[in-house]
Design an enzyme around this catalytic site. Sequence first.
Site, short mmCIF file in Angstrom:
data_model
loop_
_atom_site.label_atom_id
_atom_site.label_comp_id
_atom_site.label_asym_id
_atom_site.label_seq_id
_atom_site.Cartn_x
_atom_site.Cartn_y
_atom_site.Cartn_z
N ARG A 90 0.86 -1.19 0.00
CA ARG A 90 0.00 0.00 0.00
C ARG A 90 0.90 1.24 0.00
O ARG A 90 2.01 1.22 0.51
CB ARG A 90 -0.90 0.01 1.25
N HIS A 91 0.38 2.33 -0.57
CA HIS A 91 1.05 3.62 -0.45
C HIS A 91 0.81 4.13 0.97
O HIS A 91 -0.24 4.70 1.28
CB HIS A 91 0.48 4.63 -1.45
N VAL A 92 1.78 3.94 1.85
CA VAL A 92 1.62 4.37 3.23
C VAL A 92 3.00 4.62 3.83
O VAL A 92 3.97 3.91 3.52
CB VAL A 92 0.84 3.31 4.06
#
Length: 337
Positions: free
Chosen positions: A99-101
């Site tokens: 995930r983009h995190v």
Amino acid sequence: GGPPRFLLDLRQYLGNSTYLDDHGPPPSKVLPFPSQVVYNRVGKCGSRTVVLLLRILSEKHGFNLVTSDIHNKTRLTKNEQMELIKNISTAEQPYLFTRHVHFLNFSRFGGDQPVYINIIRDPVSRFLSNYFFRRFGDWRGEQNHMIRTPSMRQEERYLDINECILENYPECSNPRLFYIIPYFCGQHPRCREPGEWALQRAKLNVNENFLLVGILEELEDVLLLLERFLPHYFKGVLSIYKDPEHRKLGNMTVTVKKTVPSPEAVQILYQRMRYEYEFYHYVKEQFHLLKRKFGLKSHVSSPPLRPQFFIPTPPETEEPIDDEDQDDEKWLEDIYK
């Protein structure tokens, strides 16, 4: 009066074993390799190409690929962090979560810290790719620019990149340009402030929590090392990547209508992104150390136009290190301890 002396002595002999220990549910199986991997992918650093590969690899090797539909929320509240970490930690192992995190500290909330991997690229190249992707999308019809940014006004969509930089529009100035470092620094508010504190914390996390941070400009070598470090996830990845059918899919994610800003605008971008470049060169140096460790040459590619007097490029080493005393397999095993 408590357990008999014999039982106490027997427990001590057996290591304090109990009936419940011996006859209860079997303990969870400990896999002989990292079974919890997190790819907190940095935007516009080749992550969609890697995710395409992971979807194929998860079916081929039988690991659990856990993806997220949330693409625009990298900063989380404390409760959101706890909830996400709980959801990730309870996934069926072996898993790879992507995930983009920004970096999450699992141990802070009592969880087992997973193995992290990531890929970054030249900061100016990443910024330009994102700038035009937001406006014009890529070659995939199902996610074009009008769907991605429907509220963007026409004058903003067709804003010249040089005007954006030279006139100091918010999109082309800090803190918007301070993008890569927070993915490694973490969720602390200071991680979003361009400065030495966030830079040093990001470097520390790379050293302590990331198995590998690769460079997009050398993606094939990144895939080679991932296959070596995590074969149960990435075995055969390079042959899939080089397959013409996969290349055809990967080409669909190329951003369209990109233009190159003027040298003056590029110079300003480098000045605004000096912390990003210090981090990028640090990661690149560490990556090349790993390559030399495994006998891979670091071929000097032609870098984008860069004012050398402002950000000197670290020297490249062409020949692999001759280190016969170091056992290669032993070093790899130590990573997993």
